[in-house]
Design a protein around this motif. Sequence first.
Motif, mmCIF file in Angstrom:
data_model
loop_
_atom_site.group_PDB
_atom_site.id
_atom_site.type_symbol
_atom_site.label_atom_id
_atom_site.label_comp_id
_atom_site.label_asym_id
_atom_site.label_seq_id
_atom_site.Cartn_x
_atom_site.Cartn_y
_atom_site.Cartn_z
ATOM 1 N N GLU A 114 0.838 -1.211 0.000
ATOM 2 C CA GLU A 114 0.000 0.000 0.000
ATOM 3 C C GLU A 114 0.868 1.255 0.000
ATOM 4 O O GLU A 114 1.844 1.364 0.758
ATOM 5 N N VAL A 115 0.518 2.211 -0.845
ATOM 6 C CA VAL A 115 1.165 3.528 -0.827
ATOM 7 C C VAL A 115 0.374 4.416 0.125
ATOM 8 O O VAL A 115 -0.854 4.502 0.013
ATOM 9 N N PRO A 116 1.020 5.061 1.094
ATOM 10 C CA PRO A 116 0.288 5.913 2.055
ATOM 11 C C PRO A 116 -0.607 6.924 1.340
ATOM 12 O O PRO A 116 -0.182 7.570 0.380
ATOM 13 N N PHE A 135 8.593 8.396 2.491
ATOM 14 C CA PHE A 135 8.229 8.083 1.106
ATOM 15 C C PHE A 135 9.347 7.225 0.515
ATOM 16 O O PHE A 135 10.414 7.715 0.180
ATOM 17 N N ASP A 136 9.087 5.921 0.436
ATOM 18 C CA ASP A 136 10.122 5.007 -0.060
ATOM 19 C C ASP A 136 9.607 4.164 -1.227
ATOM 20 O O ASP A 136 10.001 3.016 -1.418
ATOM 21 N N ILE A 137 8.700 4.744 -2.018
ATOM 22 C CA ILE A 137 8.109 4.040 -3.165
ATOM 23 C C ILE A 137 8.839 4.449 -4.438
ATOM 24 O O ILE A 137 9.071 5.638 -4.682
ATOM 25 N N ASN A 138 9.213 3.476 -5.282
ATOM 26 C CA ASN A 138 9.917 3.832 -6.517
ATOM 27 C C ASN A 138 8.954 4.324 -7.598
ATOM 28 O O ASN A 138 7.740 4.146 -7.493
ATOM 29 N N TYR A 139 9.512 4.940 -8.605
ATOM 30 C CA TYR A 139 8.713 5.591 -9.643
ATOM 31 C C TYR A 139 7.783 4.609 -10.355
ATOM 32 O O TYR A 139 6.588 4.877 -10.535
ATOM 33 N N GLN A 140 8.320 3.449 -10.745
ATOM 34 C CA GLN A 140 7.515 2.499 -11.521
ATOM 35 C C GLN A 140 6.303 1.992 -10.726
ATOM 36 O O GLN A 140 5.190 1.892 -11.244
ATOM 37 N N TYR A 141 6.539 1.680 -9.447
ATOM 38 C CA TYR A 141 5.437 1.163 -8.619
ATOM 39 C C TYR A 141 4.396 2.246 -8.381
ATOM 40 O O TYR A 141 3.192 1.995 -8.436
ATOM 41 N N PHE A 142 4.842 3.481 -8.106
ATOM 42 C CA PHE A 142 3.933 4.595 -7.867
ATOM 43 C C PHE A 142 3.079 4.851 -9.114
ATOM 44 O O PHE A 142 1.865 5.075 -9.039
ATOM 45 N N GLU A 143 3.713 4.797 -10.291
ATOM 46 C CA GLU A 143 2.999 5.010 -11.553
ATOM 47 C C GLU A 143 1.933 3.933 -11.761
ATOM 48 O O GLU A 143 0.790 4.232 -12.131
ATOM 49 N N LYS A 144 2.296 2.687 -11.502
ATOM 50 C CA LYS A 144 1.344 1.578 -11.656
ATOM 51 C C LYS A 144 0.172 1.753 -10.683
ATOM 52 O O LYS A 144 -0.983 1.536 -11.046
ATOM 53 N N TYR A 145 0.476 2.181 -9.467
ATOM 54 C CA TYR A 145 -0.552 2.357 -8.433
ATOM 55 C C TYR A 145 -1.576 3.404 -8.871
ATOM 56 O O TYR A 145 -2.789 3.220 -8.731
ATOM 57 N N ILE A 146 -1.086 4.509 -9.424
ATOM 58 C CA ILE A 146 -1.990 5.577 -9.863
ATOM 59 C C ILE A 146 -2.712 5.180 -11.152
ATOM 60 O O ILE A 146 -3.932 5.316 -11.271
ATOM 61 N N TYR A 147 -1.956 4.658 -12.103
ATOM 62 C CA TYR A 147 -2.501 4.349 -13.428
ATOM 63 C C TYR A 147 -3.552 3.242 -13.368
ATOM 64 O O TYR A 147 -4.639 3.367 -13.941
ATOM 65 N N GLU A 148 -3.245 2.132 -12.664
ATOM 66 C CA GLU A 148 -4.117 0.959 -12.708
ATOM 67 C C GLU A 148 -5.144 0.916 -11.583
ATOM 68 O O GLU A 148 -6.056 0.096 -11.608
ATOM 69 N N ASP A 149 -4.986 1.805 -10.579
ATOM 70 C CA ASP A 149 -5.901 1.709 -9.433
ATOM 71 C C ASP A 149 -6.513 3.061 -9.075
ATOM 72 O O ASP A 149 -7.714 3.275 -9.258
ATOM 73 N N VAL A 150 -5.710 3.991 -8.576
ATOM 74 C CA VAL A 150 -6.242 5.245 -8.049
ATOM 75 C C VAL A 150 -7.068 6.004 -9.080
ATOM 76 O O VAL A 150 -8.167 6.491 -8.783
ATOM 77 N N SER A 151 -6.578 6.098 -10.291
ATOM 78 C CA SER A 151 -7.262 6.893 -11.314
ATOM 79 C C SER A 151 -8.676 6.391 -11.602
ATOM 80 O O SER A 151 -9.556 7.160 -11.983
ATOM 81 N N TYR A 210 5.853 11.091 -12.690
ATOM 82 C CA TYR A 210 7.237 11.537 -12.483
ATOM 83 C C TYR A 210 7.246 12.896 -11.791
ATOM 84 O O TYR A 210 8.027 13.145 -10.866
ATOM 85 N N ARG A 211 6.348 13.788 -12.239
ATOM 86 C CA ARG A 211 6.266 15.125 -11.647
ATOM 87 C C ARG A 211 5.787 15.054 -10.196
ATOM 88 O O ARG A 211 6.305 15.750 -9.321
ATOM 89 N N VAL A 212 4.803 14.177 -9.930
ATOM 90 C CA VAL A 212 4.277 14.037 -8.567
ATOM 91 C C VAL A 212 5.374 13.555 -7.623
ATOM 92 O O VAL A 212 5.553 14.082 -6.525
ATOM 93 N N ILE A 213 6.133 12.541 -8.049
ATOM 94 C CA ILE A 213 7.210 12.010 -7.206
ATOM 95 C C ILE A 213 8.280 13.070 -6.967
ATOM 96 O O ILE A 213 8.788 13.226 -5.853
ATOM 97 N N ASN A 214 8.629 13.807 -7.992
ATOM 98 C CA ASN A 214 9.627 14.870 -7.828
ATOM 99 C C ASN A 214 9.140 15.929 -6.843
ATOM 100 O O ASN A 214 9.912 16.456 -6.024
ATOM 101 N N GLN A 215 7.849 16.245 -6.939
ATOM 102 C CA GLN A 215 7.283 17.223 -6.001
ATOM 103 C C GLN A 215 7.397 16.722 -4.565
ATOM 104 O O GLN A 215 7.766 17.470 -3.655
#
Length: 777
Positions: free
Chosen positions: A105-107, A147-163, A195-200
């Motif tokens: 789970e991503v917080p 925040f210890d989630i890598n870019y690829q996992y965070f992207e998958k979490y948003i793309y395939e679930d949160v959105s 990528y922008r969200v993680i950088n922020q």
Amino acid sequence: MKIESYRDIELYAKRFKSDKGNEYQTIYQHTVDLLNNMEKLFKEYKEEIEEGCKRLQIDCEKLKYLLRLAIIYHDLGKANSKFQQKIREKTRAHEVPQVKGLSKEVPHNFLSIAFVDLEDEIEKGNIACEDFENLLFAIAFSHDRDFDINYQYFEKYIYEDVSKYIENQTLKPLLELLPSVPDRYKMVESSNYTYRVINQLRELMLKDSYDLSDKKVVFRILLKGLLHRLDHSSSAGISAEEAKINDFPEKVEVYLKRKGSFTGFKEFQKKAIEFSEKSVVLFAPTGSGKTEFGLNWAFKSKLIYTLPIRVSINAMYERLTKVFGEDKVGILHSDSMIYLLEKYMDLEHENQELEALFDSVDLAKNLSLPIIVATGDQIFTSALKWPGFEKIYSLFLYTKIIIDEPQSYSPESLAIIIKTLEEIINLNGKFCLMSATINPLILKYLGDYAEYIQAYSDEELKKRYSHIISVKELSVLDCVDEIIEYAKQKNVLVICNTVKRSQEVYQAIKENLKSFEEIPVVLLHSRFLDGQKRQKEEIVISNQRKNGIVISTQLVEASLDIDYDILFTELASADSLLQRMGRIYRKRPYNESRPNVIILIKEPSGIGKVYQKEIVERTNVFLKKFDGNRITEYDKKELNEYVYDIDALSTTNFMSKFKKAYELLELGFKADRKVEAQKIFRDVVTISGIPRKIFDKNFKEINEALKKINSRSTKSIEKLKLISSIRKYTVTAPAYFFARGGASCYDKDLGLYILDCEYDDQLGLIPPKELEQSDVW
């Protein structure tokens, strides 16, 4: 899985336990609660908040607008399958579809900022670039998590679930409250979105400057702190702010008239109202009415009233509830829930009334009542910047604080208090620091921020006295016969520097009193069983006997409204001695010619551990010239100024400790947790334990209570009653008992220890032989 399958899932933010089982609150319902609470807060203290923003040169409407956005966004990240599965009971978890490959789970606080469309907000003119970072910071760090989630996992979490939850039916009315509704397809199709969200997020984590001279930092602290307060209070089902008190002086006057013999406020108490818009340092002799000054100074603001020890906190709480009513005053210290429970139980309230305690304690914990009486560690540890400290600091946009009896704090704690006050000034905070012993360090560091007020002029102070002192080259143990002789007709107070010495004096007096059993003797210190200690405190405070002896420690020094006839005290630091004198002829003229304060300078206990050696030595030098003479309130003022002269103390251990602590705070020292900060502030760690003998005697009752406490079927109010039933057998002991083998852990969840040492009903806790020689015992 099709997007439509996510549309009808009920999206929850909270799960509550009730008599009916688990109940749920949707993200929408929780968010609306926060918005309603926000409206109430800004309505209740509208004038104070607007004036505070004006002084800080902050746009109040912008603060409200960004706070409203932060509220709406802050829990949107809970619209994800992992969180929704976790919050449900196991039998209902299948309602939520799960995405393959998403095991962790991503917080939700990090996911929430993915809903914020920076470009759209700025293009529409809703948010300026300079405000956007503050908004993201408040949302992303509304909880303290790495925040210890890598870019690829965070992207998958948003793309395939949160959105996929953006078009959810229960989320839709919440999203419509936003100036721009998040676009699921923009989330999915924009290659650089995650990528922008993680950088922020990573950039925000580096923005840890807490320089409160920077207006941007002040704005960020206020925004994040207000969000914390609204979130915590709404989660507890209470208001962020209860109805304010519109006129403190009127309430105080009504109360004093009801008590009788009130002829009007003293001149300095009237002056408090004139200075209500400023910070003040008040020098007032003990018993002169500084509490009434402080309440008049509060005028109509929200007020936090701090004192150093629990017994004085409890006494002040009782006093203020009589003035303002129980619904206006909260109490906040580590044992406040149990204290209130036992207070209500003593009055034989029904369970239904006892349930109201939870609301009362929640209102105090969330600082929602117009007056909060608290120990210093609840407030001043904010200077140590523990995660979430902004919740405390945000109060000072519209809140005043009273620091009563600051002389009771260690040099390290004093440094933390001074640093906190310096910072809250930058948040529009106002303080009233008041004592009969003002440390010159306070004036050096805070003098430029505050008005200095004396209750009486120097000429008046020279005419006022209640004490004639005698300085004797004797120890307190040498004076047992003299103490007994006085106690045949008077109430005698004996104060020792350590628990061990107080026990020795008690034993010596009881041994010599065998032929005078009519003289009552009470020993009170911090290391009695909790139930016994409360009974002893009530005896000491009520002081209804015509004669007798009370033997105690520093426990009776600060803000206890007690008035005895004669004091025998070990030599200690000037501020402690002056507070001890304040318990003798506190509100009466002294017309006799013989001393009523006997200071014993031979081999005082605790020097070098409890009291700084250099401070005690300077106190002794000054006091010797008053041997056999009256000591006026002006003399007391001079004593304190002489002993704590900053130049004279420049090379001492006291000043070294103060400077080291202050400089660490200046360099930005931060505590990892609030609990750690409180330990640093108190400069002492204690454990709550049951002496072995007491435990063995009450083994069956204690264990049955523990079983029920640990049972899921036991209701919360019953658990508290059971904890209270165990607590009467506990005693507070130094943590080094555990470190040196004097204690063993019995119940980790309750923090309950068994103390491998003797206990005596008359003497209290008796240390193991290897600890008997400790200077701090």
